[in-house]
Motif scaffolding. Structure first.
Motif, short mmCIF file in Angstrom:
data_model
loop_
_atom_site.label_atom_id
_atom_site.label_comp_id
_atom_site.label_asym_id
_atom_site.label_seq_id
_atom_site.Cartn_x
_atom_site.Cartn_y
_atom_site.Cartn_z
N LEU A 35 0.86 -1.19 0.00
CA LEU A 35 0.00 0.00 0.00
C LEU A 35 0.89 1.23 0.00
O LEU A 35 1.82 1.34 0.81
N GLU A 36 0.64 2.12 -0.94
CA GLU A 36 1.46 3.33 -1.02
C GLU A 36 0.54 4.53 -1.19
O GLU A 36 -0.13 4.67 -2.22
N GLY B 95 -4.28 13.22 -5.28
CA GLY B 95 -3.11 12.45 -4.87
C GLY B 95 -3.29 11.01 -5.26
O GLY B 95 -4.05 10.70 -6.18
N SER B 96 -2.61 10.12 -4.54
CA SER B 96 -2.58 8.74 -4.99
C SER B 96 -2.66 7.77 -3.82
O SER B 96 -2.12 8.01 -2.74
N MET B 97 -3.40 6.66 -4.04
CA MET B 97 -3.40 5.53 -3.09
C MET B 97 -3.23 4.31 -3.97
O MET B 97 -4.11 4.01 -4.78
N ARG B 98 -2.12 3.63 -3.83
CA ARG B 98 -1.89 2.45 -4.66
C ARG B 98 -1.91 1.20 -3.80
O ARG B 98 -1.24 1.16 -2.76
N PHE B 99 -2.66 0.22 -4.26
CA PHE B 99 -2.68 -1.08 -3.59
C PHE B 99 -2.14 -2.08 -4.59
O PHE B 99 -2.70 -2.26 -5.67
N GLY C 166 0.16 -1.66 -6.54
CA GLY C 166 0.42 -0.93 -7.78
C GLY C 166 -0.83 -0.40 -8.47
O GLY C 166 -0.74 0.38 -9.41
N THR C 167 -2.02 -0.83 -8.02
CA THR C 167 -3.26 -0.36 -8.65
C THR C 167 -3.72 0.94 -8.00
O THR C 167 -3.82 1.02 -6.78
N GLU C 168 -3.97 1.95 -8.83
CA GLU C 168 -4.41 3.24 -8.31
C GLU C 168 -5.85 3.14 -7.81
O GLU C 168 -6.75 2.72 -8.55
N LEU C 169 -6.06 3.50 -6.55
CA LEU C 169 -7.40 3.39 -5.97
C LEU C 169 -8.22 4.68 -6.12
O LEU C 169 -9.44 4.65 -6.14
N ARG D 188 -14.56 -5.70 -6.03
CA ARG D 188 -13.79 -6.94 -6.11
C ARG D 188 -12.67 -6.97 -5.08
O ARG D 188 -12.19 -8.04 -4.71
N LEU D 189 -12.24 -5.78 -4.64
CA LEU D 189 -11.17 -5.72 -3.63
C LEU D 189 -11.73 -5.79 -2.21
O LEU D 189 -11.21 -6.49 -1.35
#
Ligand SMILES: Nc1ncnc2c1ncn2[C@@H]1O[C@H](COP(=O)(O)OP(=O)(O)OP(=O)(O)O)[C@@H](O)[C@H]1O
Ligand SMILES: [Mg+2]
Length: 330
Positions: free
Chosen positions: A22-23, A80-84, A86-89, A99-100
């Motif tokens: 998670l980023e 901004g960005s939230m990646r799970f 590598g997928t941008e949320l 699905r997540l």
């Protein structure tokens, strides 16, 4: 945990930026004009646990809700960005979020009574994600639901599958919610004050249970907590939140043993002094959303504040293995 690329077959093919499970970077969440989350950045790796600590109103639940996609436009505006993985949320479609959610990302709320549906048996509620995400047959779902109930310490699960939530105690209901959250073996668990609605006597038990299950699944977890000492005790890393910003983030032992941000120091002195029965509260309170200071949001309460603190927002810098956002780091 070993993060070396060569030892992690999944990471060999992944670009470096996908290393973190998670980023979150520079995430801003607005409700109308109010900036509720302001430039939040953090990273969580596989198998790590992070404690999100801060006073009431700091934005902890808002961040958790945004991460799981339950706070989205038009109710709020996200930048901004939230990646799970590598997928941008931030821009993820609702259909993909579904699905997540409850599958790769599990969620435990504070209040099981409010989160569980009173009209369905606990067995049906535990089986629901098993049907939706894993497509298990009716018989397999029932069997797996009983296994899950057993794994969270519910006695005689076969009998309790057909119980309705109100027939169980608060502690048992919380265990049911943990079973639901972990049903599909999530890679990430978000737990928003998972024990604060419970009797003090079983809080530690439930916390221990969640940690146990998270470790058994080798999942990562974000725990929203009020208490710095508890957070440091149960989590690998601590992120201290104040008024929608992360003011200090780093390994738990360091943050607790030698906090660098004056707000973290204030939180710690509450903890330590409480032990010696002299509580030293941080004076004042979090400013209202419509009157946030232009510079450092903590400046009006900070014993170390100087002129620049009221004027310019401090940029987080790396110090002693952690990120600290303060103009006058100790
Ligand atoms: N539905 C809402 N509508 C408007 N403002 C909200 C809403 N929910 C939260 N807020 C505001 O957003 C800010 C952050 O709230 P949030 O609930 O995320 O804090 P928190 O850190 O989880 O606090 P607590 O420890 O009390 O749960 C607060 O100023 C709060 O008043
Ligand atoms: Mg909250």
């Amino acid at each position: 945990m070993n993060r070396a690329l060569a030892l992690n077959p999944q990471a060999v093919e992944a670009p470096a930026s996908q290393d973190a499970l998670l980023e979150v970077s520079n995430l801003t969440l607005r409700r109308g004009k109010a900036v509720v989350l302001d430039g939040v950045s953090l990273a969580l790796h596989s198998g790590e646990t992070l404690g999100l600590i801060g006073e009431s109103g700091a934005g902890k639940s808002t961040l958790a809700m945004a991460l799981i996609g339950l706070l989205r436009a038009p109710e709020v505006q996200l930048e901004g960005s939230m990646r799970f993985r590598g997928t941008e949320l931030v821009t993820l479609r609702e259909a993909d979020y579904r699905r997540l959610r409850g599958n790769k990302i599990g969620l435990i709320f504070q209040d099981a009574t409010a989160a569980l549906n009173p009209c369905f048996t606990v067995g049906e509620q535990i089986a629901e994600p098993l049907k939706r995400h894993l497509g298990l047959s009716k018989w397999d779902r029932r069997e797996r639901a009983a296994e899950l109930m057993h794994s969270v310490g519910i006695p005689e699960p076969a009998l309790r599958l057909d119980a309705y939530p109100h027939e169980l105690s608060g502690g048992m209901q919380q265990r049911v919610m943990i079973a639901i959250a972990l049903a599909c073996n999530p890679e990430l668990l978000l737990a928003d004050e998972p024990t604060s609605a419970l009797d003090v006597t079983i809080q530690a038990q439930i916390m221990e249970l969640i940690l146990d299950r998270v470790r058994a699944l080798n999942s990562s977890a974000v725990f929203v907590l009020h208490d710095l000492a508890l957070g440091a005790q149960v989590c690998d890393r601590i992120a201290v939140m104040y008024a929608g910003q992360i003011v200090e983030e780093g390994p738990s032992e360091r943050v607790l043993a030698a906090p660098l941000h004056p707000y973290t120091q204030g939180l710690k002195s509450c903890v330590v002094e409480l032990g010696s029965s002299t509580l030293v509260p941080i004076r004042g309170q979090i400013p209202p959303l419509n009157a946030m200071p232009a510079g450092c949001r903590f400046a009006p309460r900070c014993p170390r504040a100087q002129a620049i603190c009221g004027e310019q927002r401090p940029v987080a810098e790396t110090r002693d293995g952690r990120q600290v956002a303060c103009w006058f780091i100790d």
